[in-house]
Scaffold this active site. Sequence first.
Site, PDB file in Angstrom:
ATOM      1  N   ASP A 135      16.284  12.125  18.554  1.00 35.63           N
ATOM      2  CA  ASP A 135      17.239  13.099  18.031  1.00 35.63           C
ATOM      3  C   ASP A 135      18.645  12.495  18.063  1.00 35.63           C
ATOM      4  O   ASP A 135      19.421  12.628  17.119  1.00 35.63           O
ATOM      5  CB  ASP A 135      17.216  14.382  18.873  1.00 35.63           C
ATOM      6  CG  ASP A 135      15.801  14.897  19.150  1.00 35.63           C
ATOM      7  OD1 ASP A 135      14.916  14.077  19.439  1.00 35.63           O
ATOM      8  OD2 ASP A 135      15.587  16.115  19.077  1.00 35.63           O
TER       9      ASP A 135
ATOM     10  N   ASP B 144      18.065  17.552  22.869  1.00 43.74           N
ATOM     11  CA  ASP B 144      17.297  18.050  21.732  1.00 43.74           C
ATOM     12  C   ASP B 144      17.674  19.493  21.424  1.00 43.74           C
ATOM     13  O   ASP B 144      17.818  19.877  20.275  1.00 43.74           O
ATOM     14  CB  ASP B 144      15.789  17.943  22.009  1.00 43.74           C
ATOM     15  CG  ASP B 144      15.363  18.624  23.302  1.00 43.74           C
ATOM     16  OD1 ASP B 144      16.207  18.793  24.200  1.00 43.74           O
ATOM     17  OD2 ASP B 144      14.178  18.985  23.430  1.00 43.74           O
TER      18      ASP B 144
ATOM     19  N   HIS C 120      18.398  22.727  17.238  1.00 45.13           N
ATOM     20  CA  HIS C 120      18.102  21.300  17.348  1.00 45.13           C
ATOM     21  C   HIS C 120      19.026  20.595  16.357  1.00 45.13           C
ATOM     22  O   HIS C 120      18.998  20.900  15.180  1.00 45.13           O
ATOM     23  CB  HIS C 120      16.667  21.068  16.879  1.00 45.13           C
ATOM     24  CG  HIS C 120      15.718  20.707  17.964  1.00 45.13           C
ATOM     25  ND1 HIS C 120      15.440  21.545  19.016  1.00 45.13           N
ATOM     26  CD2 HIS C 120      14.959  19.592  18.158  1.00 45.13           C
ATOM     27  CE1 HIS C 120      14.543  20.952  19.800  1.00 45.13           C
ATOM     28  NE2 HIS C 120      14.243  19.771  19.304  1.00 45.13           N
TER      29      HIS C 120
ATOM     30  N   GLU D 294      14.808  23.429  14.571  1.00 49.29           N
ATOM     31  CA  GLU D 294      13.962  22.274  14.884  1.00 49.29           C
ATOM     32  C   GLU D 294      12.963  22.015  13.756  1.00 49.29           C
ATOM     33  O   GLU D 294      12.768  20.874  13.332  1.00 49.29           O
ATOM     34  CB  GLU D 294      13.204  22.559  16.189  1.00 49.29           C
ATOM     35  CG  GLU D 294      12.239  21.465  16.607  1.00 49.29           C
ATOM     36  CD  GLU D 294      11.612  21.752  17.959  1.00 49.29           C
ATOM     37  OE1 GLU D 294      11.551  22.937  18.344  1.00 49.29           O
ATOM     38  OE2 GLU D 294      11.189  20.789  18.619  1.00 49.29           O
TER      39      GLU D 294
ATOM     40  N   ARG E  57      15.199  25.998  25.668  1.00 53.10           N
ATOM     41  CA  ARG E  57      13.884  26.075  26.305  1.00 53.10           C
ATOM     42  C   ARG E  57      13.791  25.086  27.476  1.00 53.10           C
ATOM     43  O   ARG E  57      14.781  24.455  27.846  1.00 53.10           O
ATOM     44  CB  ARG E  57      12.788  25.806  25.281  1.00 53.10           C
ATOM     45  CG  ARG E  57      12.781  24.398  24.744  1.00 53.10           C
ATOM     46  CD  ARG E  57      11.539  24.138  23.884  1.00 53.10           C
ATOM     47  NE  ARG E  57      11.572  22.811  23.337  1.00 53.10           N
ATOM     48  CZ  ARG E  57      11.405  22.532  22.040  1.00 53.10           C
ATOM     49  NH1 ARG E  57      11.208  23.492  21.165  1.00 53.10           N
ATOM     50  NH2 ARG E  57      11.420  21.282  21.639  1.00 53.10           N
ATOM     51  N   ASP E  58      12.580  24.928  28.020  1.00 51.65           N
ATOM     52  CA  ASP E  58      12.425  24.085  29.203  1.00 51.65           C
ATOM     53  C   ASP E  58      12.425  22.596  28.838  1.00 51.65           C
ATOM     54  O   ASP E  58      11.503  21.865  29.171  1.00 51.65           O
ATOM     55  CB  ASP E  58      11.141  24.463  29.948  1.00 51.65           C
ATOM     56  CG  ASP E  58       9.938  24.516  29.019  1.00 51.65           C
ATOM     57  OD1 ASP E  58      10.106  24.257  27.811  1.00 51.65           O
ATOM     58  OD2 ASP E  58       8.830  24.806  29.495  1.00 51.65           O
ATOM     59  N   GLU E  59      13.450  22.178  28.126  1.00 53.48           N
ATOM     60  CA  GLU E  59      13.670  20.762  27.815  1.00 53.48           C
ATOM     61  C   GLU E  59      15.145  20.448  28.042  1.00 53.48           C
ATOM     62  O   GLU E  59      15.517  19.997  29.092  1.00 53.48           O
ATOM     63  CB  GLU E  59      13.249  20.429  26.379  1.00 53.48           C
ATOM     64  CG  GLU E  59      11.744  20.570  26.200  1.00 53.48           C
ATOM     65  CD  GLU E  59      11.170  19.668  25.125  1.00 53.48           C
ATOM     66  OE1 GLU E  59      11.434  18.459  25.149  1.00 53.48           O
ATOM     67  OE2 GLU E  59      10.445  20.197  24.257  1.00 53.48           O
TER      68      GLU E  59
ATOM     69  N   TRP F 283      12.591   6.317  18.471  1.00 56.64           N
ATOM     70  CA  TRP F 283      13.241   7.006  19.598  1.00 56.64           C
ATOM     71  C   TRP F 283      14.010   5.947  20.402  1.00 56.64           C
ATOM     72  O   TRP F 283      15.230   6.002  20.501  1.00 56.64           O
ATOM     73  CB  TRP F 283      12.198   7.738  20.449  1.00 56.64           C
ATOM     74  CG  TRP F 283      12.031   9.167  20.015  1.00 56.64           C
ATOM     75  CD1 TRP F 283      12.417  10.276  20.720  1.00 56.64           C
ATOM     76  CD2 TRP F 283      11.485   9.659  18.785  1.00 56.64           C
ATOM     77  NE1 TRP F 283      12.146  11.418  19.994  1.00 56.64           N
ATOM     78  CE2 TRP F 283      11.577  11.061  18.812  1.00 56.64           C
ATOM     79  CE3 TRP F 283      10.945   9.061  17.650  1.00 56.64           C
ATOM     80  CZ2 TRP F 283      11.139  11.863  17.754  1.00 56.64           C
ATOM     81  CZ3 TRP F 283      10.510   9.852  16.603  1.00 56.64           C
ATOM     82  CH2 TRP F 283      10.609  11.226  16.662  1.00 56.64           C
TER      83      TRP F 283
HETATM   84  C1  BGC Z   1      11.813  17.608  21.423  1.00 57.17           C
HETATM   85  C2  BGC Z   1      12.171  16.755  20.254  1.00 57.17           C
HETATM   86  C3  BGC Z   1      11.808  15.360  20.656  1.00 57.17           C
HETATM   87  C4  BGC Z   1      10.316  15.385  20.737  1.00 57.17           C
HETATM   88  C5  BGC Z   1       9.633  14.093  20.876  1.00 57.17           C
HETATM   89  C6  BGC Z   1      10.333  17.591  21.518  1.00 57.17           C
HETATM   90  O1  BGC Z   1       9.798  18.438  22.425  1.00 57.17           O
HETATM   91  O2  BGC Z   1      12.357  18.862  21.376  1.00 57.17           O
HETATM   92  O3  BGC Z   1      13.286  17.006  19.594  1.00 57.17           O
HETATM   93  O4  BGC Z   1      12.366  14.344  19.929  1.00 57.17           O
HETATM   94  O5  BGC Z   1       9.856  16.299  21.671  1.00 57.17           O
HETATM   95  O6  BGC Z   1       8.902  13.967  19.791  1.00 57.17           O
END
Ligand code: BGC
Length: 750
Positions: A346, A333, A650, A629, A337-339, A399
Amino acid sequence: MLEQAKWIMAPASIGTVPPEFTKTVTLHGKVKKAIAEVSALGNFEFTVNGARAGEDVLSPGWTSYSHRVQAESYDITRLLKDGENTFSIYVGNGWAVSDIGYRKTKNFVDHISAIAEIRVTFADGHTETFVTDESFSVWSGIVRASELYDGEEVDLTAAHECIGAAVIDTAKKPQIIPRVGEIVKEHERVAAKEFILTPKGERVIDFGQNLAGYPEIRIKGKRGERISLSCAEVLDKDGNFYTENYRFAKSKLTFTLDGEYDILKPKFDFFGYRYLRLDEAPEDIDLSAFTSIAVYSDMKRTGFFSCGEEKINRLYQNILWGQRSNFVDVPTDCPQRDERLGWLGDAQVFCRTASINYDTERFYRKWLGDMALDQKPDGALEGVVPSLKNLPIRVSAAWADAATVCPFEVYLAFGNRELLAEHFPMMKKWVDYMHAAGPEEFLWIGGEHFGDWLGMDAGFGTHMGATQPDLIASAFFAYSTELVVRAGHILGEDVTAYEALYRKVRAAFRAAFMKDGMPVMYTGNAGKEKARVIEEEGIKFEAVTQTTLALILKFRLCEENEREKLTTKLVEMIHDFDDRMTTGFVGTPYILHALTENGRTDVAYNLLFAEGVPSWLFSVEHGATTMWEHWDGIREDGTFWSSGMNSYNHYAYGAVYDWIYGVVLGITVPDDGAGYKKICVAPHPDRRLGFAEGGIESRHGRVSSSWHIFGDEIRYEISVPNGTEAEITLPGEAPVRVGGGTYLFVRPFH
Ligand code: BGC
């Protein structure tokens, strides 16, 4: 592979310091060939006599470690010498051991381990094999700490200290497989643009480009002097360094200098950033000491595009940078950040664009392999792949449909039938899951969805648009079933059951969500499973939204005689919203296509050229160098969308390039032409753009389409490679079939 080697780990006394596993061997005689196979749980760097064995970084890459881990294979012949040779596997926490996911927990394993086998063949024919076992030593060295989200601490004055012998790691390990995906390596090197002294008095370097990667610093400092850096993507409206949108990710780099001339960079981590703040640094440090290096999967660049409108050209560059930044081994994504997770939604919206820009086949082959492994026995797929043990994520429509969309798009782009066949069972299982889900057999009602994520029609500041999630889920049920049918036809599989299912899903959709050719609110069996998030946010869903209309038109859920009315309504809604769209992640990829397919390319162009919020050019106007994003990540007044979820890198909305490519240039691939064996070219010129030219270096050769408007004349030039067939359709004309060659058409243009 690696049959004889054992997994090894460091003695517990090393603590959290990244271990370096080494072995020194003596070689006598001329070496003919030497191959090292190396893997680790943790990101590793493999060196022979101090030299890196390959160009790869962040190896072994990120796979679903609960199932499999890749091994790198290096030809190290040139690095060996007569006499003593030292092999080193230096390992940081990386994806496997770091705390990741927005809860920052361990999700795969709790400690670093490594495995290697080095086979040396001598000129006289004899061989020697060295494998990881207790004969390896474990050292602590200059890297004092390393965590994927938090960054790295490097102390060049730290002693290189032997902790003891390696310990055999008997914990259950994933299967080791040879590398499937592309290696990750260093690409563009971006020179620092300027030093900024912020109003708060902080010293900040601007590289002028947001990216995923790391800085390199060339410096001769004094022993013990420190350089400490933090990352940011944007400055706030006062010009201060802004880190809140990194959430828990510290994204810091610290180096303690040893007084020698050094080239500093992290070994095991990467960051998403444009700006670096010098939290500590020698006063006289020079801007020229800093370079920002883009790090991503080593895909071949294939797409090219330019046009007569500078802002659209900038948008195209931002889309490319969005891809580079989010193709660090897994389609993510965001990189900061913390992801930094393999979010399926995405990925599925961007998959076509990605596969025009770059040759992504190997990249997706690996990720799709992990997706198949992470799919649950009932066909469910959580929101991210690789999925995380300690971060269960909802199974959401649009998704999890990545399970059908991505294999199909990758097939169309590269024509690899085997890959489609390999994932056909996954595609079917996903459709079977939807078939079984919820109280209605031929709809998907209830469940937990992300809805039209970040859509603007439920009010500014909400996370979800106003389109009914049940409608989105049922529309995607139909679309995914259709993709299974199309894939089945390509593969020669019997899909009669899915053909029948498709007809029933389509009919059920129409009965539940449409009346008199227009969408309506669902009033049927809603079940008790309404998505939690929706209730928390108190979103009011609407029957008729831009996303709803775009999905119905694009997924052919309407009858032919209903198209005009639906399109008129869509155009009217766009007009009522100041000639802009309100669509989020679900509707945005389709809205321009829905307009074009129904004769309103003019309105699609209006949206492409729009500049306020929401629009693609809004971020361009506000200095973006990647895709944001949120449509309104930075608002008109310079304030930010909440720090809770606000990335400036994003790639999802970059999916607009598949409309630019497929409509402006007009290049598409029919199902029976996968891999550009057959090509359709149907350009849609617009005077506001002046000209457009672009195409792809396909597996069959270069495909290009261009048009230039000169006064009241337009010149089209279309090239297709020898050995392919193309169908060229100019506006208002019948299709013409051609073979390989370059074709010029001169037409009046009004
Ligand atoms: C992500 C998105 C992802 C979403 C789920 C977010 O935190 O960054 O891009 O698809 O969560 O809805």
